[in-house]
Structure formats: C-alpha cells, structure tokens
Design a protein around this motif. Structure first.
Motif, mmCIF file in Angstrom:
data_model
loop_
_atom_site.group_PDB
_atom_site.id
_atom_site.type_symbol
_atom_site.label_atom_id
_atom_site.label_comp_id
_atom_site.label_asym_id
_atom_site.label_seq_id
_atom_site.Cartn_x
_atom_site.Cartn_y
_atom_site.Cartn_z
ATOM 1 N N MET A 30 0.844 -1.188 0.000
ATOM 2 C CA MET A 30 0.000 0.000 0.000
ATOM 3 C C MET A 30 0.878 1.236 0.000
ATOM 4 O O MET A 30 1.852 1.317 0.739
ATOM 5 N N ASP A 31 0.500 2.190 -0.845
ATOM 6 C CA ASP A 31 1.171 3.480 -0.888
ATOM 7 C C ASP A 31 0.269 4.481 -0.180
ATOM 8 O O ASP A 31 -0.814 4.801 -0.666
ATOM 9 N N GLY A 32 0.699 4.972 0.981
ATOM 10 C CA GLY A 32 -0.124 5.875 1.778
ATOM 11 C C GLY A 32 -0.341 7.226 1.145
ATOM 12 O O GLY A 32 -1.361 7.867 1.385
ATOM 13 N N LEU A 33 0.595 7.680 0.352
ATOM 14 C CA LEU A 33 0.466 9.003 -0.262
ATOM 15 C C LEU A 33 -0.559 9.021 -1.380
ATOM 16 O O LEU A 33 -1.391 9.926 -1.469
ATOM 17 N N THR A 34 -0.502 8.054 -2.251
ATOM 18 C CA THR A 34 -1.403 8.031 -3.410
ATOM 19 C C THR A 34 -2.644 7.181 -3.176
ATOM 20 O O THR A 34 -3.506 7.098 -4.041
ATOM 21 N N GLN A 35 -2.724 6.507 -2.030
ATOM 22 C CA GLN A 35 -3.846 5.633 -1.684
ATOM 23 C C GLN A 35 -4.005 4.472 -2.674
ATOM 24 O O GLN A 35 -5.110 3.978 -2.871
ATOM 25 N N GLN A 36 -2.914 4.054 -3.265
ATOM 26 C CA GLN A 36 -2.953 2.905 -4.169
ATOM 27 C C GLN A 36 -2.616 1.640 -3.376
ATOM 28 O O GLN A 36 -1.742 1.653 -2.519
ATOM 29 N N GLU A 37 -3.330 0.583 -3.688
ATOM 30 C CA GLU A 37 -3.109 -0.706 -3.025
ATOM 31 C C GLU A 37 -2.990 -1.795 -4.075
ATOM 32 O O GLU A 37 -3.640 -1.742 -5.117
ATOM 33 N N GLY A 49 -6.991 1.773 -7.283
ATOM 34 C CA GLY A 49 -6.396 3.028 -7.721
ATOM 35 C C GLY A 49 -5.165 2.862 -8.585
ATOM 36 O O GLY A 49 -4.356 3.765 -8.699
ATOM 37 N N LEU A 50 -5.013 1.691 -9.182
ATOM 38 C CA LEU A 50 -3.820 1.406 -9.975
ATOM 39 C C LEU A 50 -4.216 0.615 -11.216
ATOM 40 O O LEU A 50 -4.771 -0.475 -11.100
ATOM 41 N N PRO A 51 -3.938 1.130 -12.404
ATOM 42 C CA PRO A 51 -4.253 0.365 -13.616
ATOM 43 C C PRO A 51 -3.198 -0.719 -13.847
ATOM 44 O O PRO A 51 -2.006 -0.446 -13.840
ATOM 45 N N LEU A 115 4.314 -0.742 -8.024
ATOM 46 C CA LEU A 115 3.852 0.282 -7.092
ATOM 47 C C LEU A 115 5.028 0.800 -6.284
ATOM 48 O O LEU A 115 5.761 0.019 -5.698
ATOM 49 N N ASN A 116 5.241 2.086 -6.227
ATOM 50 C CA ASN A 116 6.275 2.795 -5.472
ATOM 51 C C ASN A 116 7.422 1.892 -4.994
ATOM 52 O O ASN A 116 7.317 1.219 -3.974
#
Length: 158
Positions: A30-37, A49-51, A115-116
């Motif tokens: 999980m990326d806390g800044l972009t809210q992508q999981e 939140g991630l294509p 992811l990040n």
C-alpha cells in the motif's frame, strides 16, 4: 484399516493448506500518499487506484499449482495399498508445492515493481501456507516410508 492415521491426517491437512492458498491473500502493498493498493491472490492481482493493464503475467498459475497439489494429496490418501505409488505422488507433490512457492514469490516481486519502489510489500498468511504444506508432505512421506520398512521386515520374518 486404510493406513496409519498420521499419514492420512498429514495429507488431509496438506490438501486443506493448499486449498486455503486459494482463499487467502498472498502479498499486499500500500502506498499511503497516493492511496494505491495492490494485493496478490492465487488467481490474480487486486488493485485499488492502480491500472494493471496485463503487466502482471499469468498469476492464475499460482492457483492452478495449488489446486493440483491439493488434488494429488487427496488422491494419495486413497493409494494406501501401493506405498511405492504413494511415495511417488509425495515426490510429485513436493515439486508442485515448491513450484507454488516459487510462482508466488515471482509474482510478488512483479507486484513490487508496479507500485512505489521505495515501499516494501508484506507477505501475508497465504504465502506461508505452502511452507506448512511442504512440512506436512515430508512428514507424510516419512511415515509412509516407515510403514513400507515395517512391512518388509515382517515379510522377512515369515
């Protein structure tokens, strides 16, 4: 008597552990800044939140290997009359479980890159269940081998 109860219990627990891999998540990031999981499950990635756009590959391979391993373990329980066949199926299951672990690790590394890169993902319960299944498979094979030795020693006494 089918066989010693330990072998059947170990093989049944092995099958249940591998079937549980299908239901439980294997890895999560999980990326806390972009809210992508991003969550790795046995039949694919679940993204929020991630294509993904097919960049992950055939993740369903993990689920296929887990189902194959559970099927072999269930079939192995009923091959009690032929312990040599049981040992052969146990070896096949060892390879299937190892391949499941390898595939899960490979696809979790693929997910890390999506992811990040600075953040690290976490392995979840589903990832560790094949390790438990490996231990149960080794124990079952040990007891099967011990039964085979017992039968051979009884044949020598006759």
């Amino acid at each position: 008597m089918i066989q010693r109860i330990q072998q059947s219990v170990f093989l049944l627990l092995l099958a249940l552990a591998m079937l549980s891999v299908l239901a439980l998540p294997l890895w999560h990031k999980m990326d806390g800044l972009t809210q992508q999981e991003l969550t790795l499950k046995a039949f694919g990635f679940a993204a929020k939140g991630l294509p993904l756009a097919g960049a992950t590959g055939p993740v369903w391979l993990i689920g296929l290997l887990a189902v194959a391993s559970a099927t072999v373990a269930a079939f192995e329980i009923f091959q009690f009359r032929d312990r040599a066949k049981q040992l052969l199926l146990g070896t096949l299951n060892l390879l299937l479980i190892t391949a499941t672990l390898g595939a899960a690790f490979y696809f979790s590394n693929k997910g890390e890159q999506l992811l990040n890169l600075k953040l690290e993902g976490q392995f979840l319960t589903g990832f560790y269940l094949p390790t438990l299944a490996l231990l149960l498979n080794l124990l079952a094979n040990r007891f099967i081998r011990r039964d085979e030795q017992l039968v051979r020693s009884a044949d020598r006494l006759r």
